[in-house]
Motif scaffolding. Sequence first.
Motif, PDB file in Angstrom:
ATOM      1  N   ILE A   1       0.845  -1.197   0.000  1.00  0.00           N
ATOM      2  CA  ILE A   1       0.000   0.000   0.000  1.00  0.00           C
ATOM      3  C   ILE A   1       0.884   1.251   0.000  1.00  0.00           C
ATOM      4  O   ILE A   1       0.594   2.236  -0.701  1.00  0.00           O
ATOM      5  CB  ILE A   1      -0.965  -0.018   1.204  1.00  0.00           C
ATOM      6  CG1 ILE A   1      -1.971  -1.152   1.025  1.00  0.00           C
ATOM      7  CG2 ILE A   1      -1.694   1.321   1.363  1.00  0.00           C
ATOM      8  CD1 ILE A   1      -2.970  -1.330   2.133  1.00  0.00           C
TER       9      ILE A   1
ATOM     10  N   LEU B   1       2.051   1.674  -3.526  1.00  0.00           N
ATOM     11  CA  LEU B   1       0.935   2.127  -4.378  1.00  0.00           C
ATOM     12  C   LEU B   1       0.669   3.614  -4.169  1.00  0.00           C
ATOM     13  O   LEU B   1       0.576   4.391  -5.124  1.00  0.00           O
ATOM     14  CB  LEU B   1      -0.318   1.290  -4.070  1.00  0.00           C
ATOM     15  CG  LEU B   1      -1.601   1.714  -4.794  1.00  0.00           C
ATOM     16  CD1 LEU B   1      -1.478   1.464  -6.293  1.00  0.00           C
ATOM     17  CD2 LEU B   1      -2.811   0.955  -4.245  1.00  0.00           C
ATOM     18  N   TYR B   2       0.559   4.013  -2.897  1.00  0.00           N
ATOM     19  CA  TYR B   2       0.282   5.421  -2.586  1.00  0.00           C
ATOM     20  C   TYR B   2       1.409   6.329  -3.099  1.00  0.00           C
ATOM     21  O   TYR B   2       1.178   7.395  -3.671  1.00  0.00           O
ATOM     22  CB  TYR B   2       0.115   5.627  -1.082  1.00  0.00           C
ATOM     23  CG  TYR B   2      -1.268   5.251  -0.549  1.00  0.00           C
ATOM     24  CD1 TYR B   2      -2.201   4.593  -1.345  1.00  0.00           C
ATOM     25  CD2 TYR B   2      -1.635   5.557   0.761  1.00  0.00           C
ATOM     26  CE1 TYR B   2      -3.448   4.253  -0.845  1.00  0.00           C
ATOM     27  CE2 TYR B   2      -2.885   5.228   1.270  1.00  0.00           C
ATOM     28  CZ  TYR B   2      -3.787   4.565   0.453  1.00  0.00           C
ATOM     29  OH  TYR B   2      -5.010   4.229   0.936  1.00  0.00           O
TER      30      TYR B   2
ATOM     31  N   ALA C   1      -9.823   0.490   6.128  1.00  0.00           N
ATOM     32  CA  ALA C   1     -10.655  -0.436   5.353  1.00  0.00           C
ATOM     33  C   ALA C   1     -12.077  -0.417   5.909  1.00  0.00           C
ATOM     34  O   ALA C   1     -13.005  -0.924   5.295  1.00  0.00           O
ATOM     35  CB  ALA C   1     -10.074  -1.846   5.446  1.00  0.00           C
TER      36      ALA C   1
ATOM     37  N   VAL D   1     -12.302   5.722   3.084  1.00  0.00           N
ATOM     38  CA  VAL D   1     -12.323   4.253   3.142  1.00  0.00           C
ATOM     39  C   VAL D   1     -11.423   3.765   2.005  1.00  0.00           C
ATOM     40  O   VAL D   1     -11.579   4.186   0.853  1.00  0.00           O
ATOM     41  CB  VAL D   1     -13.755   3.713   2.969  1.00  0.00           C
ATOM     42  CG1 VAL D   1     -13.752   2.180   2.963  1.00  0.00           C
ATOM     43  CG2 VAL D   1     -14.646   4.226   4.086  1.00  0.00           C
ATOM     44  N   LYS D   2     -10.464   2.927   2.352  1.00  0.00           N
ATOM     45  CA  LYS D   2      -9.463   2.492   1.368  1.00  0.00           C
ATOM     46  C   LYS D   2     -10.119   1.813   0.166  1.00  0.00           C
ATOM     47  O   LYS D   2     -11.064   1.028   0.329  1.00  0.00           O
ATOM     48  CB  LYS D   2      -8.501   1.494   2.014  1.00  0.00           C
ATOM     49  CG  LYS D   2      -7.453   2.141   2.899  1.00  0.00           C
ATOM     50  CD  LYS D   2      -6.554   1.048   3.448  1.00  0.00           C
ATOM     51  CE  LYS D   2      -5.523   1.599   4.377  1.00  0.00           C
ATOM     52  NZ  LYS D   2      -4.714   0.524   4.974  1.00  0.00           N
ATOM     53  N   SER D   3      -9.581   2.122  -0.982  1.00  0.00           N
ATOM     54  CA  SER D   3     -10.095   1.503  -2.201  1.00  0.00           C
ATOM     55  C   SER D   3      -8.972   1.445  -3.233  1.00  0.00           C
ATOM     56  O   SER D   3      -8.041   2.266  -3.188  1.00  0.00           O
ATOM     57  CB  SER D   3     -11.259   2.356  -2.739  1.00  0.00           C
ATOM     58  OG  SER D   3     -11.553   1.973  -4.059  1.00  0.00           O
ATOM     59  N   GLY D   4      -9.082   0.477  -4.128  1.00  0.00           N
ATOM     60  CA  GLY D   4      -8.105   0.376  -5.207  1.00  0.00           C
ATOM     61  C   GLY D   4      -8.188   1.591  -6.121  1.00  0.00           C
ATOM     62  O   GLY D   4      -7.223   1.971  -6.791  1.00  0.00           O
ATOM     63  N   ASP D   5      -9.332   2.221  -6.113  1.00  0.00           N
ATOM     64  CA  ASP D   5      -9.509   3.450  -6.884  1.00  0.00           C
ATOM     65  C   ASP D   5      -9.125   4.633  -5.979  1.00  0.00           C
ATOM     66  O   ASP D   5      -9.831   4.931  -5.015  1.00  0.00           O
ATOM     67  CB  ASP D   5     -10.968   3.557  -7.315  1.00  0.00           C
ATOM     68  CG  ASP D   5     -11.219   4.744  -8.211  1.00  0.00           C
ATOM     69  OD1 ASP D   5     -10.284   5.566  -8.346  1.00  0.00           O
ATOM     70  OD2 ASP D   5     -12.333   4.860  -8.748  1.00  0.00           O
ATOM     71  N   LEU D   6      -7.990   5.262  -6.273  1.00  0.00           N
ATOM     72  CA  LEU D   6      -7.466   6.288  -5.374  1.00  0.00           C
ATOM     73  C   LEU D   6      -8.024   7.684  -5.668  1.00  0.00           C
ATOM     74  O   LEU D   6      -7.559   8.668  -5.091  1.00  0.00           O
ATOM     75  CB  LEU D   6      -5.931   6.326  -5.447  1.00  0.00           C
ATOM     76  CG  LEU D   6      -5.207   5.024  -5.070  1.00  0.00           C
ATOM     77  CD1 LEU D   6      -3.702   5.266  -4.957  1.00  0.00           C
ATOM     78  CD2 LEU D   6      -5.712   4.479  -3.752  1.00  0.00           C
TER      79      LEU D   6
END
Lengths: 533, 126
Positions: free
Chosen positions: B13, B16-17, B81, B99-104
Motif C-alpha cells: 500500500i 501504491l500510494y 478499510a 475508506v481504502k479503495s483500489g480506486d485512489l
Amino acid sequence: MGDCPNILEGDEALLASRQRRILEKCCDCASFKDDLRRFRESGHPLAPVILTLHGAHQRQKSQIDSLVSFLDSKTLEVRFLHELGSTLQSSVDLEEVLSVALTAITAGKGFGMNRAFLLIINREQGLLQGHLAIGPRSYEEANQTWDEISRNDMDLQGLAQNFRANKLDSERAKFHDILEQLTVPLSNSDHLLISTLNGTQPLLVENAFHNPDISTEIANLLGVDTFLLLPLISRKRRVGMIITDNCITHRRISEEDMRSIENFSFLVAFAIERASLYERLQVELSRATEAGNKLKEQQELIVRMEKMALVGRITSSIAHSIHNPLMVIGGFARSILKSTPEADPKRGFIESIVGEARHLEDVLDEILNYSDSLYPTRDFWDVNQLLEASLREIQEFLLERDCICQFEPQEELPLAYIDFKQVAYCVRTLVMDSLEGRSGELLSMRALRQGDGIHVVITDRARSVTPEDLDALLTPFAITHTMGSGLGLALCRTMLEKQDIPFIVAAPPGGGVTFTIILPTEKESSHEQAPGS
Amino acid sequence: MSRLLVVDDEANIRILYSEELADEGYEVVTAANTAEAIEKLQQTPFDLVVLDIKLKNENGIELLQKLVRERHEMPVILCSAFSCYKDDFSAWLADGYIVKSGDLTELKQEIARVLAKKIQKAKIGL
C-alpha cells in the motif's frame, strides 16, 4: 291457667314453685296489693315490715330490668361493632371501607345519624381533604331514602354494598361543594377541624351558631348547630376525620352516641390506613414489575447487541483481511492500466482485473455496511442504569485516586432516547477529566427530570474556575493538564452536539463547577440521523 | 510541491500510494509505524499526513491525537478499510476520512481539498 289470671301459657313451671310464683307474679298482682292493704289495715305488727320489704323488692326489680335493658343494648352494639370490624378488617379496598364506614354511621341499623362526611389526609399536598359524604340534602330526599330502605329491608353489609355500587359517585358529586369547602391545609392549626384533629379527641359541637368559641363558618357550611367531629387516628397517626350530624331529624347527639361512634372510628381509621397502604403497595408493586420487565428487556437487548457486535467483529475482521490485498491488486492494476497503450493486447486483461477488483470491493463494502447496521445506535435507555454502569467502569480509576463520585438513582425517571455508548463515554470522561491529577476528592452526580428532558448534573465543589476558564474548558488543548487531558471535554461537547443533546458547563457564584447534560426523553425526527454522519 | 507523509503498515500500500501520489505531483515520504512516522516528522516538515488507522499492533488514532495536540496546524487524513470508524468520535479530530479503495480518486480529491483548505486558513491567518 289454674285460678291465677297472671299465669299464662309458657309459665307452667311457676305452678310447681311457689317461691318463684310469688316473686315473679304475685308481687305485681293487684289482688296481692289488695291483700297487703287489708293486712296493713288489720293492724298486724308485721304489716309495716312486709310492706317495706315489698317496696324494696319492687325497686330492685326495676333496677335489674333497667340494667338488663342496658346490657341488651350494649350486647347489640358489641355485635354490631364485631360485624363491622370483621367487614372492615377483611377489606383492603379503600372504596369498600369508606362505603361501610359511612353506611354504618348513617343507617338506622347502625348509629342512625342523618348525615356523615369523610375527610382524608393528603400528606403530599398537606391537606385535610373532603373525600366522600352520605345523607340527604332535604326532607323530601330523606323521606324517599327511608322509604327505600324500609322497602328493601337490607342488612348493614347489603346497604354498604348497595351504596358502593349505586350511590358512591352520585353522593360524592351531590356533596362536592361542601366537600371542597371542608378541605383545609394541615398547617392551619387554628381551624376547628385541624385543631380537633391535632387534639385527637372527638368533639361534640353544640349551639354552633351562638358559641363564641366556634367560628360560624363551618356551622353555616353544614347548616346545623349541633355536629360531631371524630378524628380518625390509627396508631397515633392521623388518617382523617368524620363529621356527622342529624340535619333532618335534629335528634340530640348524646355523650353515649359520641363514645359509641368513637369506638367505631378506631376501626375505620385502621381500615382506611390499611387500605391506603395496600393501594400504595399495589402501585409500587406494579411499578416494580414494570421496572423488572424493562430491565429484562434491556438485558435481552444488551445480549442481542453483544451477539450482533460479535458477528460484526468477525465480519469486519474477515473483510479487512480481504480488503487490503484486494485494494493493492486493484490499485496496481489501475496504475499499470494508465501506462498501458490502448493497442496493447494485454490491456483487456488488466481492465478485467480492475473491474473484478472493483466488483469485489463493492461486495465487501456491502458486507461491512451490513455489519455496521447490526450495531444499534439510539434507543430508549434507563438513565440510572447508564450512570451506574459508567461509574462501575471507572471504579478502579476512582479507587486509585481515593476519589468518590456520589450517585443515588432517582425514582420515576422516564427512559432517555440516546446512544448509550456515547453518553456513557461522556459521563466517564467528565468524571475522569475532573479528577485527573487529584486525589481524595468528592464529586456528586444526579439525574432529575426537568421539563421534557432528564438533567444529568455532575458537580465538582472542590474546583474553582473563573468564567474565562469555562470557555477554555471546551476548547481542545486550550487548558493545562490540571484540567484533564485537554481533549475529553471538547470531544464530549462534539459528541453530544451531534445528538442534539445540550451540554452546559457552569461555575456557580458559590464556587465549584457543574456539568449538565440534558437528555431527550422522546424520539424526534432530528435524532434519527445517525451520529457522526 | 506539497510534502506528504503516508503512514501504513502494509508495504504494497505504501508503494501504491507513493507511486500514485507522486504522479499527482506530490513529494511522498512513507512510514511503516508510528515511531518511524514521528522520526520523519521530526526530521522535516510535512504539509499533510495520510494515516492508516490499523497499524499492526498500534492504533493510528493515538498518533492522530498526538499530532492534533502537538502539530494542530498540520492536517491529517485517516485511511481505513472500515467505514465504521467514521462514527468513532476520536476519528472526528482528523481533517478527512477515506475508506481504502483500489480506486485512489477519492483519496486524491480529499488530499487536494484538505490542502486547499489549509492554504485558505493560512491566508486569513487562522
